[in-house]
Design a protein around this motif. Structure first.
Motif, short mmCIF file in Angstrom:
data_model
loop_
_atom_site.label_atom_id
_atom_site.label_comp_id
_atom_site.label_asym_id
_atom_site.label_seq_id
_atom_site.Cartn_x
_atom_site.Cartn_y
_atom_site.Cartn_z
N ILE A 163 -4.94 9.28 8.06
CA ILE A 163 -3.97 10.14 7.38
C ILE A 163 -2.56 9.62 7.60
O ILE A 163 -1.75 9.52 6.67
N ASP A 164 -2.23 9.27 8.86
CA ASP A 164 -0.91 8.74 9.15
C ASP A 164 -0.65 7.44 8.39
O ASP A 164 0.45 7.21 7.88
N MET A 165 -1.68 6.60 8.34
CA MET A 165 -1.52 5.33 7.64
C MET A 165 -1.30 5.56 6.16
O MET A 165 -0.47 4.90 5.52
N GLY A 166 -2.03 6.51 5.57
CA GLY A 166 -1.85 6.83 4.16
C GLY A 166 -0.47 7.39 3.88
O GLY A 166 0.18 7.04 2.90
N ASN A 167 -0.01 8.27 4.78
CA ASN A 167 1.32 8.86 4.60
C ASN A 167 2.43 7.83 4.76
O ASN A 167 3.53 7.99 4.22
N ALA A 168 2.16 6.77 5.54
CA ALA A 168 3.18 5.75 5.78
C ALA A 168 3.30 4.75 4.65
O ALA A 168 4.25 3.97 4.61
N LEU A 169 2.33 4.76 3.72
CA LEU A 169 2.40 3.82 2.60
C LEU A 169 3.61 4.12 1.72
O LEU A 169 3.98 5.28 1.54
N PRO A 170 4.21 3.07 1.15
CA PRO A 170 5.41 3.29 0.31
C PRO A 170 5.06 4.02 -0.97
O PRO A 170 3.97 3.86 -1.52
N HIS A 171 5.97 4.83 -1.46
CA HIS A 171 5.79 5.56 -2.72
C HIS A 171 6.19 4.63 -3.86
O HIS A 171 7.25 4.75 -4.47
N LEU A 172 5.30 3.69 -4.13
CA LEU A 172 5.61 2.62 -5.08
C LEU A 172 4.51 2.57 -6.13
O LEU A 172 3.44 1.99 -5.90
N GLU A 185 8.19 -5.85 -1.92
CA GLU A 185 6.86 -5.86 -2.52
C GLU A 185 5.85 -6.53 -1.60
O GLU A 185 4.70 -6.08 -1.49
N ARG A 186 6.25 -7.60 -0.93
CA ARG A 186 5.34 -8.27 0.02
C ARG A 186 4.99 -7.34 1.17
O ARG A 186 3.85 -7.30 1.64
N GLU A 187 5.99 -6.61 1.65
CA GLU A 187 5.74 -5.66 2.74
C GLU A 187 4.81 -4.54 2.28
O GLU A 187 3.89 -4.14 3.01
N ALA A 188 5.02 -4.06 1.06
CA ALA A 188 4.16 -3.00 0.52
C ALA A 188 2.73 -3.50 0.36
O ALA A 188 1.77 -2.79 0.69
N LEU A 189 2.58 -4.74 -0.13
CA LEU A 189 1.24 -5.31 -0.30
C LEU A 189 0.54 -5.46 1.04
O LEU A 189 -0.65 -5.16 1.18
N ALA A 190 1.27 -5.91 2.06
CA ALA A 190 0.69 -6.07 3.39
C ALA A 190 0.20 -4.73 3.94
O ALA A 190 -0.88 -4.64 4.53
N CYS A 214 -0.68 -2.07 2.16
CA CYS A 214 -1.83 -1.62 1.37
C CYS A 214 -3.10 -2.38 1.75
O CYS A 214 -4.18 -1.79 1.88
N LYS A 215 -2.97 -3.69 1.94
CA LYS A 215 -4.13 -4.49 2.33
C LYS A 215 -4.64 -4.07 3.70
O LYS A 215 -5.85 -3.98 3.93
N ALA A 216 -3.72 -3.78 4.62
CA ALA A 216 -4.11 -3.34 5.96
C ALA A 216 -4.86 -2.01 5.89
O ALA A 216 -5.84 -1.79 6.60
N SER A 217 -4.42 -1.11 5.00
CA SER A 217 -5.08 0.18 4.85
C SER A 217 -6.50 0.01 4.32
O SER A 217 -7.44 0.64 4.81
N VAL A 218 -6.66 -0.86 3.32
CA VAL A 218 -8.00 -1.09 2.76
C VAL A 218 -8.90 -1.76 3.78
O VAL A 218 -10.08 -1.39 3.95
N GLU A 219 -8.38 -2.77 4.50
CA GLU A 219 -9.18 -3.44 5.51
C GLU A 219 -9.59 -2.48 6.62
O GLU A 219 -10.69 -2.58 7.18
N THR A 220 -8.70 -1.55 6.97
CA THR A 220 -9.04 -0.56 7.98
C THR A 220 -10.24 0.27 7.55
O THR A 220 -11.14 0.55 8.35
N LEU A 221 -10.28 0.64 6.27
CA LEU A 221 -11.42 1.39 5.76
C LEU A 221 -12.69 0.55 5.80
O LEU A 221 -13.75 1.03 6.20
N LYS A 222 -12.59 -0.72 5.42
CA LYS A 222 -13.77 -1.58 5.36
C LYS A 222 -14.41 -1.77 6.73
O LYS A 222 -15.63 -1.86 6.86
N LEU A 223 -13.59 -1.85 7.77
CA LEU A 223 -14.11 -2.08 9.12
C LEU A 223 -13.99 -0.85 10.01
O LEU A 223 -14.02 -0.95 11.22
N ALA A 224 -13.89 0.31 9.39
CA ALA A 224 -13.73 1.53 10.18
C ALA A 224 -14.90 1.76 11.12
O ALA A 224 -14.72 2.27 12.23
N PHE A 225 -16.11 1.38 10.71
CA PHE A 225 -17.27 1.63 11.56
C PHE A 225 -17.19 0.86 12.87
O PHE A 225 -17.64 1.33 13.91
N PHE A 226 -16.61 -0.35 12.83
CA PHE A 226 -16.45 -1.15 14.05
C PHE A 226 -15.48 -0.48 15.02
O PHE A 226 -15.78 -0.28 16.19
N ALA A 227 -14.30 -0.10 14.51
CA ALA A 227 -13.30 0.53 15.37
C ALA A 227 -13.79 1.88 15.87
O ALA A 227 -13.58 2.24 17.04
#
Length: 278
Positions: A20-29, A43-48, A50-63
Motif C-alpha cells: 500500500i505504501d509503495m502504491g501510494n508513493a508512486l507518482p501521479h503521472l 520520467e526515468r525515476e517514475a519508470l524505475a 513502477c518497475k520496482a512495484s511490479v517486480e515486488t509483486l512478481k517476487l512477493a512470495f519469496f519475500a
C-alpha cells in the motif's frame, strides 16, 4: 562542530515497504510530460519506481516466505499473540498451512535469484511459487542446490517451457534414475524432456508457430535495437548464420509436381476434359 545527523528510526527506514505504501508513493503521472524519444529524468525515476512495484509483486512470495520464517523462528509474534498460527491469521488473514508453504519455498527462490548459471540471460520475473513448489519436497529430501539444478537444467533445455508440470516430471525422472551425481541428474532430466513432444503433442510438426516465436524473440530484439542497434543486427546476423547452417544440413525437399495446364481442343479453344483414374 556541525550538527549531528539524527539516525532514522525503524519506522522511518521502512516507511515504504508495504504494498500500500509503495502504491501510494508512486507518482501521479497518467499522461506524457514530454514528446522526446528519450525519457526525461523525472520520467526515468517514475519508470524505475513502477518497475520496482511490479517486480515486488512478481517476487512477493519469496519475500513473504522469508519474512514469515523470521517472525516464526524469532517468535516476533509473542507480544500480541500466543502462537504463530494466531498471529498470521489475525494480521494477514492467512492460515498456517499457506504460511508454511511460503516458508518452505523461499530458500529455493533465493538461491535461484542469486544463481550465476541463470544470469544474465534470464529474468527473475520467470520465477513463480507454483513452479518452485514442485521442487520443494525434493529440496528438503536432498538439498536446495540439487533442486535448483533440476530447475536450471529444464530452463536451459531447448524448446522447453518451464512449467509446474514439466518440473514435476523432471523430479520424477531424477528419482527414478536415483543417485545424486549432477551429471546423472542432468542426463535423466534431458532424457525425460526429449520425450515431451512425443507424449504431449498429437502432431508436433503440424503447427510450429510457437517454436518460431521462441526462436526469434521479436519483442526482445526490438528492445535491444532501441538500446543498441548494432548489437541487435549482430544478433540477427548470427541467427541467420545458424539458420543457413541448419538448412544446409537438411535433406533436399521433395519436388512437388506442378499441375498440368489444361489442353485446348484444336480449332475450338475449348478445354479438353482431363482423364481420371480409378
Amino acid at each position: 562542530m556541525g550538527r549531528q545527523r539524527r539516525s532514522a528510526t525503524a519506522v522511518e527506514r521502512w516507511d515504504f515497504q508495504t504494498a500500500i505504501d509503495m502504491g501510494n508513493a508512486l507518482p501521479h503521472l497518467f499522461k506524457p510530460i514530454s514528446d522526446l524519444p528519450k525519457l526525461t529524468e523525472p520520467e526515468r525515476e517514475a519508470l524505475a519506481q513502477c518497475k520496482a512495484s511490479v517486480e515486488t509483486l512478481k517476487l512477493a512470495f519469496f519475500a513473504a516466505g522469508k519474512a514469515l520464517q523470521i517472525i516464526r523462528d524469532a517468535r516476533l509474534y509473542r507480544a500480541s499473540h500466543s502462537s504463530f498460527e494466531a498471529f498470521v491469521l489475525d494480521e494477514f488473514g492467512m492460515k498456517r498451512a499457506y504460511a508454511n508453504k511460503l516458508i518452505r519455498t523461499w530458500r529455493l527462490a533465493e538461491y535461484l535469484i542469486a544463481s550465476e548459471r541463470l544470469a544474465p540471460n534470464w529474468s527473475q520475473r520467470k520465477l513463480n511459487q507454483g513452479q518452485l513448489w514442485e521442487l520443494v519436497e525434493y529440496a528438503e529430501a536432498h538439498s536446495v542446490e540439487t533442486a535448483a539444478l533440476v530447475y536450471i537444467t529444464v530452463y536451459e533445455a531447448e524448446d522447453v517451457s518451464v512449467t509446474a508440470a514439466v518440473l514435476n516430471g523432471a523430479v520424477a525422472a531424477v528419482r527414478k534414475a536415483g543417485g545424486s551425481d549432477p551429471k546423472k541428474i542432468q542426463s535423466a532430466i534431458l532424457d525425460y524432456l526429449a520425450t515431451l513432444d512425443e507424449t504431449t503433442d498429437d502432431d508436433p510438426f503440424s503447427d510450429f508457430s510457437h517454436r518460431i516465436e521462441r526462436a526469434v524473440p521479436a519483442k526482445w530484439v526490438h528492445r535491444l535495437g532501441k538500446k543498441d542497434p548494432q548489437a541487435a543486427h549482430r544478433y540477427l546476423d548470427e541467427l541467420q548464420r545458424q539458420i543457413d547452417k541448419c538448412r544446409g544440413e537438411l535433406p533436399a525437399p521433395a519436388r512437388i509436381p506442378s499441375p498440368a495446364a489444361p489442353r485446348l481442343e484444336a480449332g475450338t479453344g475449348s478445354e479438353v476434359p482431363q482423364e481420371t483414374t480409378g
